[in-house]
Design an enzyme around this catalytic site. Structure first.
Site, mmCIF file in Angstrom:
data_model
loop_
_atom_site.group_PDB
_atom_site.id
_atom_site.type_symbol
_atom_site.label_atom_id
_atom_site.label_comp_id
_atom_site.label_asym_id
_atom_site.label_seq_id
_atom_site.Cartn_x
_atom_site.Cartn_y
_atom_site.Cartn_z
ATOM 1 N N ASP A 53 -8.443 -5.396 -6.203
ATOM 2 C CA ASP A 53 -8.015 -4.273 -5.374
ATOM 3 C C ASP A 53 -8.473 -2.986 -6.039
ATOM 4 O OD1 ASP A 53 -6.793 -2.385 -3.822
ATOM 5 O OD2 ASP A 53 -4.796 -3.289 -3.899
ATOM 6 N N HIS B 204 -6.993 -5.891 -1.657
ATOM 7 C CA HIS B 204 -5.814 -5.181 -1.134
ATOM 8 C C HIS B 204 -5.001 -6.088 -0.210
ATOM 9 C CE1 HIS B 204 -3.904 -1.278 -0.964
ATOM 10 N NE2 HIS B 204 -3.942 -1.225 0.349
ATOM 11 N N SER C 207 0.847 -1.191 0.000
ATOM 12 C CA SER C 207 0.000 0.000 0.000
ATOM 13 C C SER C 207 0.885 1.244 0.000
ATOM 14 C CB SER C 207 -0.969 -0.046 1.184
ATOM 15 O OG SER C 207 -2.027 0.839 0.988
#
Length: 682
Positions: free
Chosen positions: A627, A659, A544
């Site tokens: 995602d 994610h 991320s």
């Protein structure tokens, strides 16, 4: 001398046994991680003497987990199975008569702690979710999906049942890992009589809003008043572009008698969540953030007197953010957990008898140590039942003793497994950041660490970007596992992380590629001075914002790193802004859209794609197909750049993952590719 000989023999035997025990231990491996039982604290018996907890166990053969419930006395004793059916059980409540009401396959069941068979209470066709039973046991609150907008072609065109097309006129067309099909979670209230549910009232009838909030809200978004006359629910009553660009959730009160709804947090523009009543029902409390659009704002505990309407921010004077809170049984205190200095600890604050106070009560830190307190389960005479983790120990349940301030372990689901693995030492370390600030890092060392040897080292870049790096336990980014494979891992608490004051937490917004990246470089440069660090074998890893950090470091590291691993990282900030779903996050943290010249620094200096001329280091890129927070194009663009520049690179595409990585088999592939890449390049 003859009399002392047996004593020496015993000492030698004890020493031999300890040596043999140590030699029998081995380093932890990736499969071990998924053989751990995942513990959840479910509740306490009426007298607080027995804990009910859940354990989820994963099956490699079936590639799924099953959760069962167990009981254990708090003051010592053996754990006993409480449910054994195939499936997963979640406790809804434990009654004053010790009936455990739990949800199993969408229906409510009842079983008493003292024994007897389980009894199915409900038989609702579509099943139940997010259940809260009223204190007087006459009503039930739950959620279910309601079709509001016909976004999916099979709903819009009934005669085209084999079509699969989505049609949108506004934003919020997809969220997290799901396209919006026009169905919204709504709260429902119905009469309830020992399992019999009457006609349900939709509290958001006809409205395109979510409650519980999407995508992660659950039963914590609901609450019953102690007199059972009203319910509270959390909702962001916005739609389309307004929904995608705002964090303004409010807490609403629905009166069962008048059927009227009132907004209790009118005028409060940030996240308002976790509604809770005081034990006497005279006050209502919740967690609140001030700023609309800022998802990582300081989280405060707010209390409101229901009769007078007077509100008090109980933690406004405190320079940290609250994770979760719990009322004491007598209503005189609130206990809460919050990040502080690289850990998450337990705190308490007195609740004033009069909310019109001139000075706020002092906040006291109760626990202290190299662990996280991840949640509060309940209160007993001796202390608080809590959940806790370490970087080297998954969640277990403990009793925090009020008198001696110690944690006493209650559950020991994984102790036997950990006992068979070699230990990995964890230490804290301070260094000076490039701007002179003190920068803290956690460091995890391999088993049998020998400071006279040299070790490959991994710099871990945290996501968020406002997520804390504390003593939490991850089943993917597991630092114990990494260290067990022979790597030293360093985890800096760089700018943006909570636990070091609100300014430190806020400083990363609109400065993604600035001081936070310099903090990473400062931490690794300082650590490289240690004789046991192999400076020719240093890698940077993260997901991320951590994946973004890896992409940024790839263009500015000036030869510090030999390899990179990025999972769901942001690579091209312009295309990311154009495809991500929660635009409030991008608007606040980046400053806004790329076509606004005021944000030029974000989309130029702090944009990894603008630094690819300096890319020259091997890189592994993981990307989930579902995602929608960091869409697939980010990983594809980065991989294509690396390939066309002739850089050793690999793209691991996971079409069914979001994610995160949720499938056990996919997680094993992830671990094998992760460590395989390190073996190849480091």
């Amino acid at each position: 001398m003859g009399q002392r000989a047996p004593e020496k023999k015993i000492e030698k035997s004890v020493l031999t046994n300890k040596i043999n025990e140590y030699l029998a231990k081995r380093p932890m491996n990736a499969e071990d991680l998924w053989k751990l039982g995942r513990v959840s604290a479910e509740g306490l018996s009426a007298d607080g003497s027995v804990l009910v907890y859940g354990v989820s166990n994963y099956s490699f053969e079936e590639n799924k987990s099953e959760k069962n419930l167990f009981t254990i006395p708090l003051k010592g004793g053996d754990a006993k199975p409480f449910t054994t059916d195939l499936g997963s059980e979640t406790v809804i409540e434990i009654t004053s008569s010790d009936d455990v009401i739990y949800l199993f396959k969408g229906q409510l069941w009842k079983k008493n702690l003292k024994g007897g068979a389980a009894v199915q209470l409900t038989d609702v066709k579509e099943g139940l979710s997010d259940v809260k039973i009223s204190p007087y046991k006459k009503h039930i609150l739950f959620s279910k999906q309601v079709l509001i907008n016909k976004n999916h072609s099979v709903d819009k065109y009934a005669d085209l049942s084999k079509s699969n097309i989505y049609i949108y006129d506004d934003l919020d067309y997809r969220h997290w890992d799901t396209f919006n099909d026009g169905r919204f979670n709504h709260p429902f209230v119905a009469t309830y009589d020992n399992g019999k549910i009457g006609e349900a009232v939709d509290l958001l009838e006809g409205q395109p809003f979510y409650s519980p909030t999407a995508p992660f809200g659950g039963a914590e978004d609901f609450a019953w008043s102690p007199d059972s006359k009203s319910v509270l629910y959390v909702c962001k009553k916005k739609f389309g572009k307004e929904y995608a660009t705002s964090t303004n959730t409010d807490i609403y009160q629905y009166d069962l008698a008048t059927k009227q709804t009132k907004n209790l947090t009118e005028g409060m523009s940030g996240y308002d969540t976790n509604p809770t009543f005081s034990p006497d029902g005279k006050r209502f409390s919740w967690l609140s953030m001030k700023t609309d659009g800022y998802e990582a704002d300081k989280n405060d505990i707010i209390i409101q007197d229901l009769a007078s309407g007077v509100k008090l921010n109980l933690t406004s004077h405190w320079d940290e953010t609250v994770n979760a809170f719990y009322w004491s049984k007598d209503g005189k205190k609130i206990y809460f957990v919050a990040p502080t200095r690289g850990t998450v600890q337990l705190f308490e604050v007195d609740v004033p008898a009069n909310l019109n106070v001139r000075s706020l009560p002092k906040i006291q830190q109760l626990s202290q140590g190299q662990f996280d307190i991840s949640g509060i389960v309940g209160e007993t005479k001796e202390g608080l039942v809590v959940t806790s983790t370490k970087m080297t120990q998954a969640t277990e349940v403990y009793l925090f003793n009020f008198k001696n301030k110690n944690l006493t372990q209650i559950t020991s689901v994984n102790d036997a497994k950990y006992a068979g693995w070699k230990e990995t030492k964890v230490e804290g370390r301070f260094t000076k950041a490039s701007d002179g600030a003190d920068l803290f890092s956690w460091v995890i060392y391999p088993p049998d660490f020998d400071p006279t040897k040299k070790y490959p080292t991994l710099l871990f870049c945290q996501g968020g970007p406002q997520s804390a790096t504390t003593q939490g336990y991850s089943y993917r980014w597991n630092f114990q596992l990494m260290a067990s494979q022979g790597y030293i891992v360093i985890l800096p608490n760089r700018r943006g992380m909570p636990g070091w004051g609100t300014k430190w937490n806020q400083d990363i917004s609109k400065d993604w590629g600035g001081q936070a990246i310099q903090d990473y470089l400062s931490a690794i440069d300082d650590f490289k001075k240690e004789s046991y660090v192999d400076n020719d074998r240093i890698g940077a890893i993260g997901a991320s914002y951590g994946g973004y950090s890896v992409f940024m470091l790839a263009g500015v590291h000036e030869g510090r790193f030999k390899t990179f691993i990025s999972h769901c990282g942001l690579f091209n900030m312009e295309s990311w802004y154009g495809t991500t779903e929660e635009l409030f996050f991008a608007n606040y943290d980046l400053g806004g859209p790329y076509w606004d010249k005021a944000n030029a620094k974000t989309y130029q200096d702090f944009n990894p794609i603008k630094h690819i001329d300096k890319w020259n280091t091997p890189i592994l890129i993981f990307q989930g197909g579902k995602d929608y927070r960091v869409p697939v194009g980010q990983g594809q663009e980065a991989f294509q750049v690396a390939q066309l520049k002739g850089i050793k690179s690999r793209f691991v595409y996971m079409p069914d993952e979001n994610h995160w990585v949720l499938s056990g088999h996919n997680a094993q592939v992830w671990q094998r590719e992760f460590f395989g890449w390190l073996n190849e390049t480091l």
